[in-house]
Design a protein around this motif. Structure first.
Motif, PDB file in Angstrom:
ATOM      1  N   ILE A  48      55.435  28.813  70.120  1.00  0.00           N
ATOM      2  CA  ILE A  48      54.855  30.083  70.336  1.00  0.00           C
ATOM      3  C   ILE A  48      55.029  30.809  69.142  1.00  0.00           C
ATOM      4  CG2 ILE A  48      54.621  32.232  71.901  1.00  0.00           C
ATOM      5  CD1 ILE A  48      54.771  30.432  74.245  1.00  0.00           C
ATOM      6  N   ILE A  49      56.494  31.048  68.822  1.00  0.00           N
ATOM      7  CA  ILE A  49      56.902  31.838  67.572  1.00  0.00           C
ATOM      8  C   ILE A  49      56.067  31.399  66.554  1.00  0.00           C
ATOM      9  CG2 ILE A  49      58.904  32.654  66.371  1.00  0.00           C
ATOM     10  CD1 ILE A  49      60.496  32.454  68.897  1.00  0.00           C
ATOM     11  N   PHE A  52      46.056  38.784  72.156  1.00  0.00           N
ATOM     12  CA  PHE A  52      47.678  38.576  72.098  1.00  0.00           C
ATOM     13  C   PHE A  52      48.321  37.432  72.557  1.00  0.00           C
ATOM     14  CE2 PHE A  52      52.047  39.427  72.876  1.00  0.00           C
ATOM     15  CZ  PHE A  52      52.570  39.573  71.644  1.00  0.00           C
ATOM     16  N   TYR A  90      52.670  32.462  66.191  1.00  0.00           N
ATOM     17  CA  TYR A  90      52.217  33.734  65.611  1.00  0.00           C
ATOM     18  C   TYR A  90      52.687  33.931  64.538  1.00  0.00           C
ATOM     19  CZ  TYR A  90      52.074  35.727  70.484  1.00  0.00           C
ATOM     20  OH  TYR A  90      51.318  35.944  71.905  1.00  0.00           O
ATOM     21  N   ASN A 112      49.722  32.566  62.256  1.00  0.00           N
ATOM     22  CA  ASN A 112      48.513  33.581  62.142  1.00  0.00           C
ATOM     23  C   ASN A 112      48.695  34.816  61.616  1.00  0.00           C
ATOM     24  OD1 ASN A 112      46.804  32.041  64.112  1.00  0.00           O
ATOM     25  ND2 ASN A 112      47.608  33.381  66.080  1.00  0.00           N
ATOM     26  N   ILE A 113      50.002  35.426  61.313  1.00  0.00           N
ATOM     27  CA  ILE A 113      50.178  36.420  60.451  1.00  0.00           C
ATOM     28  C   ILE A 113      49.999  35.847  59.176  1.00  0.00           C
ATOM     29  CG2 ILE A 113      52.228  37.942  59.501  1.00  0.00           C
ATOM     30  CD1 ILE A 113      53.299  37.762  62.511  1.00  0.00           C
ATOM     31  N   VAL A 169      47.950  32.380  71.858  1.00  0.00           N
ATOM     32  CA  VAL A 169      49.023  31.496  71.169  1.00  0.00           C
ATOM     33  C   VAL A 169      49.972  30.920  72.368  1.00  0.00           C
ATOM     34  CG1 VAL A 169      50.870  31.005  69.943  1.00  0.00           C
ATOM     35  CG2 VAL A 169      49.122  32.660  68.994  1.00  0.00           C
ATOM     36  N   THR A 186      46.993  29.636  66.001  1.00  0.00           N
ATOM     37  CA  THR A 186      46.624  29.223  67.673  1.00  0.00           C
ATOM     38  C   THR A 186      46.438  27.915  67.735  1.00  0.00           C
ATOM     39  OG1 THR A 186      45.731  31.623  67.884  1.00  0.00           O
ATOM     40  CG2 THR A 186      45.661  29.957  69.665  1.00  0.00           C
ATOM     41  N   LYS A 211      41.454  35.918  67.631  1.00  0.00           N
ATOM     42  CA  LYS A 211      42.602  36.442  66.961  1.00  0.00           C
ATOM     43  C   LYS A 211      43.215  37.696  67.751  1.00  0.00           C
ATOM     44  CE  LYS A 211      44.992  36.886  62.467  1.00  0.00           C
ATOM     45  NZ  LYS A 211      44.728  36.922  60.895  1.00  0.00           N
TER      46      LYS A 211
END
Length: 325
Positions: A315-316, A239, A319, A322-323, A242, A275, A236
């Motif tokens: 990709i966005i 950066f 992320y 993951n948040i 992903v 990811t 994680k």
């Protein structure tokens, strides 16, 4: 809910096969039996349910509606949502995509369908519920629909019609002078059931080997790959994990039924869910076989733009997942 399946799996592995607990083979086989039964049952139920939905909203009616109504932007959401109820992989979605183009539907709207269809369908939903639970499945479905909708709107704004192949341009020219008629079939639900069940069996038969292969790979990874093996590359705090996972996935090809059991094991090994899902979306939603089929309707430049926009959106999404998780 699935305790009986685990008990059955334990009985087969430890009592019938008399394998020793704690061994790699035992853990892998137990995982394979449990997940195979659970996932196939879930997929069967959901495919049958979506078959009922599809019987009342056939492809022709949706295509006819989208091509003749001005929906003020909602057509992207509708096309993306329609992708949810179509059990196609990225390659088998392409012929329907061509049908949308021939029907005069705007290019961005057809893209919205093409993106969502392989990512979110009854097979993917059934697998997701079994592997990650209802909450994660709900968020995944919403994100998949939004991914298709937003990507379709972006691609439409770019005005890419000039990059369609000569063959499609000729088809579009001809379609302006043609009118299509679709007949409504007034069939009772009882009469539709045999065809729905037949279609359910056909779909299940088609995905059955992919499910088993995916679960088998997952079982081997679960039993043999040590904890932390993948985490060191896609942890994680990295950066770039992903985009790395997404770009690595693009050249590959597998449908949701094959790749999702693998994703479950990757998550269990420490890879963040976002990811892992970005990797899955890349594998399922973008592939070289799909690019080869799209060559019939698009120039290489349009295919490159399409893949680039969708890759960026995936990709966005990774992320964001993951948040959230």
């Amino acid at each position: 809910m699935f305790d009986w399946i685990q008990q059955l799996s334990d009985w087969l592995v430890f009592n019938v096969l008399n394998l020793e607990k704690g061994r790699h083979l035992t853990e892998a086989l137990n995982f394979f039996i449990y997940d195979s039964i659970k996932i196939l049952l879930l997929v069967l139920v959901i495919i049958f349910f979506m078959g009922i939905v599809n019987s009342y909203f056939p492809v022709e009616k949706v295509r006819n509606y989208l091509s003749r109504k001005k929906l003020y932007g909602f057509e992207y959401l509708m096309a993306s949502s329609f992708g949810v109820v179509t059990p196609f992989c990225s390659c088998s979605s392409v012929p329907l995509f061509i049908g949308f183009v021939k029907g005069g539907i705007p290019l961005g709207v057809t893209f919205a369908f093409l993106i969502t269809s392989p990512l979110v369908n009854e097979v993917a939903i059934g697998l997701f519920i079994g592997l990650f639970g209802v909450k994660t499945t709900f968020i995944y479905v919403i994100s998949g629909v939004l991914l298709g909708t937003i990507s379709g709107m972006i691609l439409q704004k770019l005005k890419l019609e000039k990059y369609l192949s000569t063959w499609v341009k000729q088809v579009l020219e001809n379609s302006q002078h043609e009118t299509e008629k679709f007949e409504l079939e007034h069939t009772s639900f009882k009469d539709k059931l045999p065809s729905i069940w037949k279609e359910t069996k056909t779909i299940l038969k088609g995905i059955f080997p992919y499910v088993l292969v995916g679960i088998a790979i997952g079982g081997l990874m679960h039993g043999y790959i040590p904890e932390g093996f993948f985490e060191q590359y896609m942890r994680k705090d990295n950066f770039f994990a992903v985009p790395l996972a997404t770009i690595m996935a693009v050249p590959m090809y597998m449908n949701a039924s094959g790749v999702l059991p693998v994703i479950q094991v990757l998550v269990s090994k420490g890879i963040p869910l976002g990811t892992a899902i970005a990797f899955m979306m890349g594998v399922v939603g973008l592939s070289l076989p799909e690019a080869m089929l799209l060559k019939k309707v698009m120039t290489i430049k349009l295919i490159a733009i399409f893949f680039s926009v969708v890759t960026a959106c995936i990709i966005i999404s990774g992320y964001i997942f993951n948040i959230i998780f």
